[in-house]
Motif scaffolding. Structure first.
Motif, PDB file in Angstrom:
ATOM      1  N   LYS A  21      -6.323 -16.650  16.407  1.00 19.60           N
ATOM      2  CA  LYS A  21      -5.167 -17.278  17.042  1.00 19.60           C
ATOM      3  C   LYS A  21      -5.393 -17.420  18.543  1.00 19.60           C
ATOM      4  N   PRO A  22      -5.005 -18.566  19.153  1.00 23.70           N
ATOM      5  CA  PRO A  22      -5.162 -18.735  20.603  1.00 23.70           C
ATOM      6  C   PRO A  22      -4.372 -17.675  21.361  1.00 23.70           C
ATOM      7  N   PRO A  23      -4.935 -17.120  22.443  1.00 28.62           N
ATOM      8  CA  PRO A  23      -4.214 -16.100  23.208  1.00 28.62           C
ATOM      9  C   PRO A  23      -3.036 -16.702  23.963  1.00 28.62           C
ATOM     10  N   GLU A  24      -2.000 -15.882  24.168  1.00 31.86           N
ATOM     11  CA  GLU A  24      -0.819 -16.369  24.893  1.00 31.86           C
ATOM     12  C   GLU A  24      -1.136 -16.585  26.366  1.00 31.86           C
ATOM     13  N   VAL A  25      -2.020 -15.747  26.920  1.00 30.74           N
ATOM     14  CA  VAL A  25      -2.426 -15.864  28.323  1.00 30.74           C
ATOM     15  C   VAL A  25      -3.871 -16.385  28.358  1.00 30.74           C
ATOM     16  N   PRO A  26      -4.171 -17.396  29.184  1.00 34.32           N
ATOM     17  CA  PRO A  26      -5.545 -17.919  29.258  1.00 34.32           C
ATOM     18  C   PRO A  26      -6.545 -16.819  29.613  1.00 34.32           C
ATOM     19  N   PRO A  27      -7.740 -16.817  29.003  1.00 34.32           N
ATOM     20  CA  PRO A  27      -8.735 -15.792  29.303  1.00 34.32           C
ATOM     21  C   PRO A  27      -9.160 -15.848  30.767  1.00 34.32           C
ATOM     22  N   PRO A  28      -9.459 -14.702  31.385  1.00 38.07           N
ATOM     23  CA  PRO A  28      -9.925 -14.700  32.772  1.00 38.07           C
ATOM     24  C   PRO A  28     -11.322 -15.308  32.882  1.00 38.07           C
ATOM     25  N   ALA A  29     -11.741 -15.600  34.123  1.00 42.63           N
ATOM     26  CA  ALA A  29     -13.029 -16.257  34.363  1.00 42.63           C
ATOM     27  C   ALA A  29     -14.201 -15.425  33.858  1.00 42.63           C
ATOM     28  N   THR A  30     -14.101 -14.095  33.965  1.00 37.18           N
ATOM     29  CA  THR A  30     -15.204 -13.241  33.510  1.00 37.18           C
ATOM     30  C   THR A  30     -15.415 -13.353  32.001  1.00 37.18           C
ATOM     31  N   VAL A  31     -14.318 -13.436  31.250  1.00 39.69           N
ATOM     32  CA  VAL A  31     -14.406 -13.585  29.797  1.00 39.69           C
ATOM     33  C   VAL A  31     -15.047 -14.919  29.447  1.00 39.69           C
ATOM     34  N   LYS A  32     -14.647 -15.983  30.138  1.00 40.26           N
ATOM     35  CA  LYS A  32     -15.221 -17.305  29.891  1.00 40.26           C
ATOM     36  C   LYS A  32     -16.702 -17.326  30.260  1.00 40.26           C
ATOM     37  N   PHE A  33     -17.059 -16.666  31.357  1.00 45.25           N
ATOM     38  CA  PHE A  33     -18.445 -16.630  31.829  1.00 45.25           C
ATOM     39  C   PHE A  33     -19.355 -15.976  30.793  1.00 45.25           C
ATOM     40  N   VAL A  34     -18.952 -14.794  30.315  1.00 47.49           N
ATOM     41  CA  VAL A  34     -19.761 -14.063  29.329  1.00 47.49           C
ATOM     42  C   VAL A  34     -19.765 -14.784  27.988  1.00 47.49           C
ATOM     43  N   SER A  35     -18.612 -15.290  27.573  1.00 42.73           N
ATOM     44  CA  SER A  35     -18.510 -15.988  26.285  1.00 42.73           C
ATOM     45  C   SER A  35     -19.384 -17.235  26.251  1.00 42.73           C
ATOM     46  N   ALA A  36     -19.434 -17.961  27.368  1.00 41.08           N
ATOM     47  CA  ALA A  36     -20.244 -19.179  27.427  1.00 41.08           C
ATOM     48  C   ALA A  36     -21.725 -18.859  27.282  1.00 41.08           C
ATOM     49  N   GLY A  37     -22.197 -17.801  27.953  1.00 43.90           N
ATOM     50  CA  GLY A  37     -23.601 -17.406  27.843  1.00 43.90           C
ATOM     51  C   GLY A  37     -23.956 -16.988  26.431  1.00 43.90           C
ATOM     52  N   MET A  38     -23.090 -16.201  25.802  1.00 39.49           N
ATOM     53  CA  MET A  38     -23.330 -15.755  24.424  1.00 39.49           C
ATOM     54  C   MET A  38     -23.298 -16.939  23.454  1.00 39.49           C
ATOM     55  N   ALA A  39     -22.336 -17.841  23.646  1.00 39.19           N
ATOM     56  CA  ALA A  39     -22.225 -19.011  22.764  1.00 39.19           C
ATOM     57  C   ALA A  39     -23.440 -19.924  22.914  1.00 39.19           C
ATOM     58  N   GLY A  40     -23.937 -20.066  24.150  1.00 36.39           N
ATOM     59  CA  GLY A  40     -25.135 -20.862  24.385  1.00 36.39           C
ATOM     60  C   GLY A  40     -26.343 -20.291  23.666  1.00 36.39           C
ATOM     61  N   CYS A  41     -26.469 -18.974  23.667  1.00 37.57           N
ATOM     62  CA  CYS A  41     -27.578 -18.316  22.967  1.00 37.57           C
ATOM     63  C   CYS A  41     -27.473 -18.505  21.448  1.00 37.57           C
ATOM     64  N   ILE A  42     -26.255 -18.386  20.913  1.00 40.61           N
ATOM     65  CA  ILE A  42     -26.055 -18.595  19.478  1.00 40.61           C
ATOM     66  C   ILE A  42     -26.428 -20.027  19.098  1.00 40.61           C
ATOM     67  N   ALA A  43     -25.996 -20.993  19.913  1.00 45.30           N
ATOM     68  CA  ALA A  43     -26.310 -22.400  19.644  1.00 45.30           C
ATOM     69  C   ALA A  43     -27.805 -22.661  19.732  1.00 45.30           C
ATOM     70  N   ASP A  44     -28.482 -22.038  20.696  1.00 49.49           N
ATOM     71  CA  ASP A  44     -29.928 -22.213  20.832  1.00 49.49           C
ATOM     72  C   ASP A  44     -30.668 -21.651  19.619  1.00 49.49           C
ATOM     73  N   LEU A  45     -30.252 -20.487  19.154  1.00 50.87           N
ATOM     74  CA  LEU A  45     -30.882 -19.879  17.976  1.00 50.87           C
ATOM     75  C   LEU A  45     -30.773 -20.793  16.753  1.00 50.87           C
ATOM     76  N   CYS A  46     -29.660 -21.500  16.639  1.00 51.71           N
ATOM     77  CA  CYS A  46     -29.432 -22.365  15.477  1.00 51.71           C
ATOM     78  C   CYS A  46     -30.156 -23.711  15.582  1.00 51.71           C
ATOM     79  N   THR A  47     -30.372 -24.205  16.804  1.00 53.49           N
ATOM     80  CA  THR A  47     -30.854 -25.584  16.969  1.00 53.49           C
ATOM     81  C   THR A  47     -32.187 -25.697  17.692  1.00 53.49           C
ATOM     82  N   PHE A  48     -32.856 -24.571  17.987  1.00 57.83           N
ATOM     83  CA  PHE A  48     -34.067 -24.613  18.800  1.00 57.83           C
ATOM     84  C   PHE A  48     -35.178 -25.477  18.195  1.00 57.83           C
ATOM     85  N   PRO A  49     -35.430 -25.432  16.876  1.00 63.09           N
ATOM     86  CA  PRO A  49     -36.468 -26.310  16.312  1.00 63.09           C
ATOM     87  C   PRO A  49     -36.226 -27.788  16.599  1.00 63.09           C
TER      88      PRO A  49
END
Length: 307
Positions: free
Chosen positions: A5-33
């Protein structure tokens, strides 16, 4: 409802910063070939210095992948993965994780809606800063992915750390930032075609009440963003790949690389590897944005438990 469920309060910048790096790594693992196949197709036919004629020929995405597995082994599909993950932890964290914060910074106080110009400016800003910070990892990643295109050429580097050292020793520290200007141009375009498109599509779907703020909405917006980004960024991406993979002295600058490409392959050369580019960027966007949205929500839910 699909996903958290979407959070009632927008995530802080630190959460977005870490989440983006982790999501980028997950996407790279799936699509690197697919990314490796794209690089091989983009540099195919390039005139090398010194000249080499014994090169592997690639035909299409599946043909490229099967040829690499047959001639170099399955591990070649993930050549440069370590540098790719290093890149995403810095690159995606800045480019994607800080986008909302920069967008808010550029939005005039009291404005009800964020203008298109503000979104574009925020995308260009985070893209340029991310490239400036992460360029060495991108250079090393491309070098590893391109290795093996010439079957009679010796392997350039024994590992990721050796690649950083060798490039700095043989080409100077500037060699690690080779192709920074075309890469900044590429990522400014990609950010505008990717992040801004995702932002606009998601807002439009939610305002029209066609979808709720969850996985299906994120999937549709991300797919559209991936296609748009591929169309506008492919020419710059081809030049960036060739220039970063070039031997010292092969091209004077990115412009000479572009002119050489046009003289050799014509305008169609600017869209070499378009299909794998779209397959990779489209799938990468879907995996990344869906992961990014869910990771943000998961980290917001986990914060009280960790406090």
């Amino acid at each position: 409802m699909v996903g958290l469920k979407p959070p009632e309060v927008p995530p802080p910048a630190t959460v977005k910063f870490v989440s983006a790096g982790m999501a980028g790594c997950i996407a790279d693992l799936c699509t690197f070939p697919l990314d490796t196949a794209k690089v091989r197709l983009q540099i195919q036919g390039e005139v090398r210095i010194p000249r080499t004629v014994s090169s592997v020929e690639y035909r299409g995405v599946l043909g490229t992948l099967s040829t690499m597995v047959r001639t170099e082994g399955a591990r070649s599909l993930y050549s440069g993965l370590a540098a790719g993950l290093q890149r995403q932890m810095s690159f995606a964290s800045i480019r994607i994780g800080l986008y909302d914060s920069v967008k808010q910074l550029y939005t005039p106080k009291g404005a009800e809606n964020t203008s298109m110009a503000t979104r574009l400016l925020a995308g260009c800003t985070t893209g340029a800063v991310a490239v400036a910070c992460a360029q060495p990892t991108d250079v090393v990643k491309v070098r590893f992915q391109a290795s093996g295109a010439q079957w009679d050429s010796p392997r350039r580097y024994s590992g990721t750390v050796d690649a950083y050292r060798t490039i700095a020793r043989e080409e100077g520290v500037r060699g690690l930032w080779r192709g920074t200007l075309p890469n900044i141009a590429r990522n400014a375009i990609i950010n505008c075609g990717e992040l801004v498109t995702y932002d606009l599509l998601k807002d439009a779907l939610l305002r029209a009440q066609l979808m709720t703020d969850n996985v299906p909405c994120h999937f549709v917006a991300a797919f559209g963003a991936g296609f748009c980004a591929t169309v506008v960024a492919s020419p710059v991406d081809v030049v960036k790949t060739r220039y970063m993979n070039a031997s010292p002295g092969q091209y004077r600058n990115a412009l000479s690389c572009l002119l050489a490409l046009l003289m050799q392959d014509g305008p169609a050369g600017l869209y070499k590897g378009f299909v794998p580019s779209f397959l990779r960027l489209g799938s990468w966007n879907v995996v990344m944005f869906v992961s990014y949205e869910q990771l943000q929500r998961l980290m917001v839910l986990a914060r009280p438990a960790l406090a």
